[in-house]
Motif scaffolding. Sequence first.
Motif, PDB file in Angstrom:
ATOM      1  N   GLY A  31      68.151  72.006 -38.532  1.00 20.51           N
ATOM      2  CA  GLY A  31      68.174  70.699 -37.880  1.00 20.51           C
ATOM      3  C   GLY A  31      68.237  69.551 -38.868  1.00 20.51           C
ATOM      4  N   SER A  32      67.485  69.660 -39.964  1.00 20.44           N
ATOM      5  CA  SER A  32      67.496  68.601 -40.970  1.00 20.44           C
ATOM      6  C   SER A  32      68.855  68.509 -41.662  1.00 20.44           C
ATOM      7  N   ALA A  33      69.456  69.660 -41.986  1.00 19.49           N
ATOM      8  CA  ALA A  33      70.763  69.663 -42.632  1.00 19.49           C
ATOM      9  C   ALA A  33      71.816  69.045 -41.725  1.00 19.49           C
ATOM     10  N   GLU A  34      71.779  69.394 -40.445  1.00 21.19           N
ATOM     11  CA  GLU A  34      72.748  68.818 -39.504  1.00 21.19           C
ATOM     12  C   GLU A  34      72.549  67.318 -39.353  1.00 21.19           C
ATOM     13  N   ALA A  35      71.303  66.855 -39.358  1.00 19.52           N
ATOM     14  CA  ALA A  35      71.036  65.424 -39.246  1.00 19.52           C
ATOM     15  C   ALA A  35      71.588  64.672 -40.456  1.00 19.52           C
ATOM     16  N   PHE A  36      71.378  65.205 -41.664  1.00 27.46           N
ATOM     17  CA  PHE A  36      71.929  64.592 -42.865  1.00 27.46           C
ATOM     18  C   PHE A  36      73.452  64.534 -42.793  1.00 27.46           C
ATOM     19  N   GLN A  37      74.072  65.619 -42.347  1.00 24.23           N
ATOM     20  CA  GLN A  37      75.528  65.675 -42.280  1.00 24.23           C
ATOM     21  C   GLN A  37      76.075  64.708 -41.239  1.00 24.23           C
ATOM     22  N   ARG A  38      75.363  64.528 -40.136  1.00 16.18           N
ATOM     23  CA  ARG A  38      75.801  63.550 -39.140  1.00 16.18           C
ATOM     24  C   ARG A  38      75.751  62.142 -39.719  1.00 16.18           C
ATOM     25  N   ASP A  39      74.717  61.840 -40.496  1.00 13.55           N
ATOM     26  CA  ASP A  39      74.634  60.523 -41.134  1.00 13.55           C
ATOM     27  C   ASP A  39      75.811  60.295 -42.085  1.00 13.55           C
ATOM     28  N   VAL A  40      76.147  61.331 -42.855  1.00 11.96           N
ATOM     29  CA  VAL A  40      77.284  61.211 -43.771  1.00 11.96           C
ATOM     30  C   VAL A  40      78.575  61.027 -42.991  1.00 11.96           C
ATOM     31  N   ALA A  41      78.725  61.737 -41.877  1.00 15.05           N
ATOM     32  CA  ALA A  41      79.932  61.606 -41.058  1.00 15.05           C
ATOM     33  C   ALA A  41      80.072  60.194 -40.498  1.00 15.05           C
ATOM     34  N   VAL A  42      78.959  59.619 -40.034  1.00 20.90           N
ATOM     35  CA  VAL A  42      78.997  58.247 -39.505  1.00 20.90           C
ATOM     36  C   VAL A  42      79.371  57.261 -40.610  1.00 20.90           C
ATOM     37  N   SER A  43      78.790  57.424 -41.793  1.00 21.45           N
ATOM     38  CA  SER A  43      79.086  56.520 -42.903  1.00 21.45           C
ATOM     39  C   SER A  43      80.536  56.637 -43.342  1.00 21.45           C
ATOM     40  N   SER A  44      81.024  57.869 -43.468  1.00 19.47           N
ATOM     41  CA  SER A  44      82.413  58.046 -43.885  1.00 19.47           C
ATOM     42  C   SER A  44      83.373  57.519 -42.835  1.00 19.47           C
ATOM     43  N   GLY A  45      83.009  57.644 -41.553  1.00 21.44           N
ATOM     44  CA  GLY A  45      83.858  57.092 -40.501  1.00 21.44           C
ATOM     45  C   GLY A  45      83.941  55.578 -40.569  1.00 21.44           C
ATOM     46  N   ALA A  46      82.806  54.921 -40.836  1.00 21.46           N
ATOM     47  CA  ALA A  46      82.806  53.457 -40.962  1.00 21.46           C
ATOM     48  C   ALA A  46      83.648  53.004 -42.154  1.00 21.46           C
ATOM     49  N   ILE A  47      83.538  53.722 -43.267  1.00 20.41           N
ATOM     50  CA  ILE A  47      84.325  53.371 -44.453  1.00 20.41           C
ATOM     51  C   ILE A  47      85.804  53.602 -44.191  1.00 20.41           C
ATOM     52  N   TYR A  48      86.127  54.680 -43.498  1.00 25.13           N
ATOM     53  CA  TYR A  48      87.536  54.967 -43.188  1.00 25.13           C
ATOM     54  C   TYR A  48      88.141  53.857 -42.326  1.00 25.13           C
ATOM     55  N   VAL A  49      87.372  53.388 -41.350  1.00 25.50           N
ATOM     56  CA  VAL A  49      87.861  52.299 -40.493  1.00 25.50           C
ATOM     57  C   VAL A  49      88.110  51.036 -41.310  1.00 25.50           C
ATOM     58  N   LEU A 169      68.000  69.416 -49.574  1.00 24.75           N
ATOM     59  CA  LEU A 169      67.552  68.892 -50.868  1.00 24.75           C
ATOM     60  C   LEU A 169      68.678  68.147 -51.587  1.00 24.75           C
ATOM     61  N   GLY A 170      69.893  68.686 -51.545  1.00 25.14           N
ATOM     62  CA  GLY A 170      71.010  68.049 -52.229  1.00 25.14           C
ATOM     63  C   GLY A 170      71.360  66.700 -51.640  1.00 25.14           C
ATOM     64  N   LEU A 171      71.432  66.615 -50.313  1.00 23.38           N
ATOM     65  CA  LEU A 171      71.752  65.342 -49.670  1.00 23.38           C
ATOM     66  C   LEU A 171      70.626  64.334 -49.862  1.00 23.38           C
ATOM     67  N   TRP A 172      69.391  64.798 -49.801  1.00 22.23           N
ATOM     68  CA  TRP A 172      68.262  63.893 -50.021  1.00 22.23           C
ATOM     69  C   TRP A 172      68.285  63.355 -51.450  1.00 22.23           C
ATOM     70  N   LEU A 251      75.735  68.416 -55.621  1.00 22.91           N
ATOM     71  CA  LEU A 251      74.288  68.621 -55.581  1.00 22.91           C
ATOM     72  C   LEU A 251      73.874  69.786 -54.678  1.00 22.91           C
ATOM     73  N   PRO A 252      74.456  69.938 -53.462  1.00 25.12           N
ATOM     74  CA  PRO A 252      74.100  71.127 -52.675  1.00 25.12           C
ATOM     75  C   PRO A 252      74.459  72.439 -53.370  1.00 25.12           C
ATOM     76  N   ALA A 253      75.608  72.478 -54.076  1.00 25.92           N
ATOM     77  CA  ALA A 253      75.988  73.707 -54.772  1.00 25.92           C
ATOM     78  C   ALA A 253      75.000  74.034 -55.892  1.00 25.92           C
ATOM     79  N   LEU A 254      74.624  73.026 -56.662  1.00 26.57           N
ATOM     80  CA  LEU A 254      73.653  73.255 -57.735  1.00 26.57           C
ATOM     81  C   LEU A 254      72.292  73.671 -57.169  1.00 26.57           C
ATOM     82  N   THR A 255      71.892  73.035 -56.079  1.00 27.95           N
ATOM     83  CA  THR A 255      70.616  73.390 -55.455  1.00 27.95           C
ATOM     84  C   THR A 255      70.660  74.806 -54.904  1.00 27.95           C
ATOM     85  N   LEU A 256      71.794  75.188 -54.313  1.00 33.09           N
ATOM     86  CA  LEU A 256      71.936  76.543 -53.780  1.00 33.09           C
ATOM     87  C   LEU A 256      71.808  77.582 -54.895  1.00 33.09           C
TER      88      LEU A 256
END
Length: 271
Positions: A31-49, A169-172, A251-256
Motif C-alpha cells: 500500500g505504501s509503495a502504491e501510494a508513493f507511485q501515485r504521487d509520482v504519477a500525479v506530479s509527472s502528469g502535472a509537469i507533462y501538461v 525506502l527508495g522513493l522516500w 534508488l529503488p534498485a540500490l535499495t533492493l
Amino acid sequence: MKRLGTATLALCAAALCLALAFAPRLNPLVGSAEAFQRDVAVSSGAIYVSLRAINAALSFAQEVEVGGSLGVSGSVQPLKWLEPVDDTVERVSGLIFGVAVLTGVLSMSMAPAAALGFGLLALALVGRCTCEAAPGGWHGSRPGLRHAFGSCGGLGFALAIALPLAFVLGLWAGEALTHDTWQAAFDTLERIGAQANALIGIDGAGREDQSWLDSARAYRAAAGVFWDSADDLLDASLQLTGIFLLRMIVLPALTLLAVLRVGWHLIGRGH
C-alpha cells in the motif's frame, strides 16, 4: 520435538503467506509503495501538461504569418527561430510522459508481483514443513529438493517483501534528498508555462484591432521571453527528468540490492 516445532511454525507462516497471496494489499509495504507511485504519477502528469502547454505556445507562435505591402506582397513567419526550443521541449515532454507510463505500470504491477511472491513463499514453507516432518528432517532431504524450495523462498521474498520495501525506502529517500531541487525546477516550469498561456492568449480579444506591425512586435516580444528562458527551461526539464529516474529506478534498485544482500546473510546462510 524441535523439528515438530519448526514444521508447525513453517505451516503457520505458509497459511499467512497464502492469505496474503489472495489479498496482497493487506501488506502495508504494498500500500505504501502504491501510494508513493501515485504521487509520482500525479506530479509527472502535472509537469507533462505544463511542458505540452509550452510546446503548444511555441508551435503556435512559429506558425504565425505576418503580411505586408511595403513594396512586396505575401507573408512571412518571423518566429521560426523558436524551432530549436520547441523541439527540445517536445523531446523532454516525451521523456516525462514515459516516466508517467512507467510509474503507472509499476503501480499496477506491485500488488500482482507481491501476490506471486507470497504464493512462492507459501510453497517454500509448505515444502519446508513437509521435509521437516520426513524421517531425515530438512537437512536429511535431497539437496535438489532443498535447493528448489530455497529458490522459491528466495524469489518469493524478493517479490513480496524486498521489492515493495525497496520502492518505499527508495522513493522516500529520493523525496528527502531532492525536494528543494524538485521544487525550484517545478516552479521554473510553472512560470514559463504561465507565460505560454499568455502567449496563446495574444490571439484573443483585441487582436483584430491591431495592425500587422503591432501583432508582429507583440509576438516577437512574447517569443523573446521563451528564447531568453531557453536555458532555464532545458535545465529545469532535465533536472526533473533526472529526479524522476533517481526516485523511480536508481534508488529503488540500490535499495533492493541492499535488502536482498541483507536477507541473504540473515536467512540464506542459515540453510
